[in-house]
Design an enzyme around this catalytic site. Sequence first.
Site, PDB file in Angstrom:
ATOM      1  N   ASP A   1      67.183  44.529  22.512  1.00  0.00           N
ATOM      2  CA  ASP A   1      67.935  43.457  21.868  1.00  0.00           C
ATOM      3  C   ASP A   1      68.940  44.022  20.876  1.00  0.00           C
ATOM      4  O   ASP A   1      68.674  45.033  20.208  1.00  0.00           O
ATOM      5  CB  ASP A   1      66.985  42.520  21.108  1.00  0.00           C
ATOM      6  CG  ASP A   1      66.639  41.266  21.880  1.00  0.00           C
ATOM      7  OD1 ASP A   1      67.575  40.581  22.318  1.00  0.00           O
ATOM      8  OD2 ASP A   1      65.440  40.967  22.037  1.00  0.00           O
TER       9      ASP A   1
ATOM     10  N   ASP B   1      71.615  38.896  21.573  1.00  0.00           N
ATOM     11  CA  ASP B   1      70.938  37.694  21.110  1.00  0.00           C
ATOM     12  C   ASP B   1      71.921  36.694  20.503  1.00  0.00           C
ATOM     13  O   ASP B   1      72.770  37.066  19.693  1.00  0.00           O
ATOM     14  CB  ASP B   1      69.888  38.078  20.061  1.00  0.00           C
ATOM     15  CG  ASP B   1      69.152  36.882  19.496  1.00  0.00           C
ATOM     16  OD1 ASP B   1      68.316  36.314  20.227  1.00  0.00           O
ATOM     17  OD2 ASP B   1      69.426  36.508  18.342  1.00  0.00           O
TER      18      ASP B   1
END
Length: 533
Positions: free
Chosen positions: A101, A203
């Site tokens: 991420d 994200d």
Amino acid sequence: MSDGVRPWWKGAVIYQIYPRSFADSNGDGIGDLPGVTSRLDHVASLGVDAIWLSPFFTSPMKDFGYDVADYRDVDPIFGTLADFDALVSRAHALGLRVIIDQVYSHTSDEHPWFTESRSSRTNPKADWYVWADPKADGSPPSNWQSVFGGPAWTWDARRQQYYLHNFLKEQPQLHGHAPAVQDELLATARFWLDRGVDGFRLDAINFMMHEPALTDNPPAPLSNTPRTRPFDFQIKRFNQSHSGIVPFLERIRALLDGYDARFTVAEVGGDDAAREMKLFTAGGRRLNTAYGFDFLYAPKLDPETVADAVSAWPDLNGVGWPSWAFENHDAPRALSRWGTHGYERAFAACKMLLLMCLRGNVFLYNGEELALTQVDVPYNDLQDPEAIANWPMTLSRDGARTPMPWVADAPNCGFGEGKPWLPLGGDHAGLAVDVQEGDPRSILHLTRRLVALRKARPALSVGDWTVIAVTPALLAFERRAGGETLLCVFNLSAEATAWQPAQADHWRTIEAVNGAAEWTFPAYAALVAERIG
């Protein structure tokens, strides 16, 4: 790093690992990177192409790692950078690529950048976050609302200004328009690429830039759907999705193209997700794919929902490549959302075959290969800040984040020696990995078989998609690549049904679940057939 025909990631199956809940190596009740490394053999046995690790960066954990305090280090609860390097090395040795991420929309309020930014209006990082003066009456600069409830603005006495936060007040919004911020984020990406990661999940990337004029959002139309947050009362026109995001994504792509066979997937949610997903992946200079929410919060898995979602990504020049997930760390377990009582295993098998037949990339969430159910976490055990703030109206994300059950009769089902940070599911011991390893009919064994089927058949992994039939119960579609044509038929109901294609004798079944045979489909039965004439 590719097979010479297509990039490795196109049509890939990617396994999401939520590190806090995967495996605890040191007995503190929290999963960690050495724990992940110790269980990678299981992941590799599924036949998947890559893992995606949810955040493990330095963080005060107000939003469990999505509030980053240091982009370039590992939080001590997860281990060290050396542990991360060992994980990457082991994953690569097993043939698994590693996706991590990157949270570019916001940081933690404990990040040194924010500490400096809030110290004055003239410091070198004064404009690294979104600051604004109050209105004449002292109220916030705009009517924007936070995803987690309440205004998206918090007053800071140091600067005598408000700062923007689209999520928790402890997650101040980065000023994504600022060139210095963009440069630093790209340097962070380079840091992890140089450590061997194979790509990034970006994200909440559509939250990265706002309208600088701070124009009020208009009200959303009236709806029969209950609204649990002020955020739901607005059309999010000005606090997110600014056109400046696209040039930044092109900068990311240019950086990754300087490395061999790297991959990017955007997380895009919200009311305008379909348009933004295509925008962020259009052409060959932006992201490789986008990860949408078509199924993660869908009230039911029915033929029309599936047909509409996948058909929205036609195989045309300029249209990007989609990615699909039925479960993740933010959404309730699919079996508990969609399954019919008494047909849980049948539904799990049908759902897994359907996922492996969709055009696009496939994301499997840890525990999905075991058909784990959603855990009803008592209020006193809740950790999810959104669920605590909006209890009981918001379904807790914690119920899908509970520990993986590895060994049925071991302490905490083999997750670790210490009390887990969340309780295990009451029925999860019976679904543990060791139990399912011993049952050749288990969902675990079926998952391996279906992943192998997808990888062995180009029509499933990268072929085109044509809907053949959609009824309230049944979905049929064809997948084609090269000289191969496959017919995929699913009864997505608990009632038996029958259907057959034209020239039914020109098809040979190569995979079937739940008793599908002779074009008769019991509850949640499904099949894949190849054209033979």
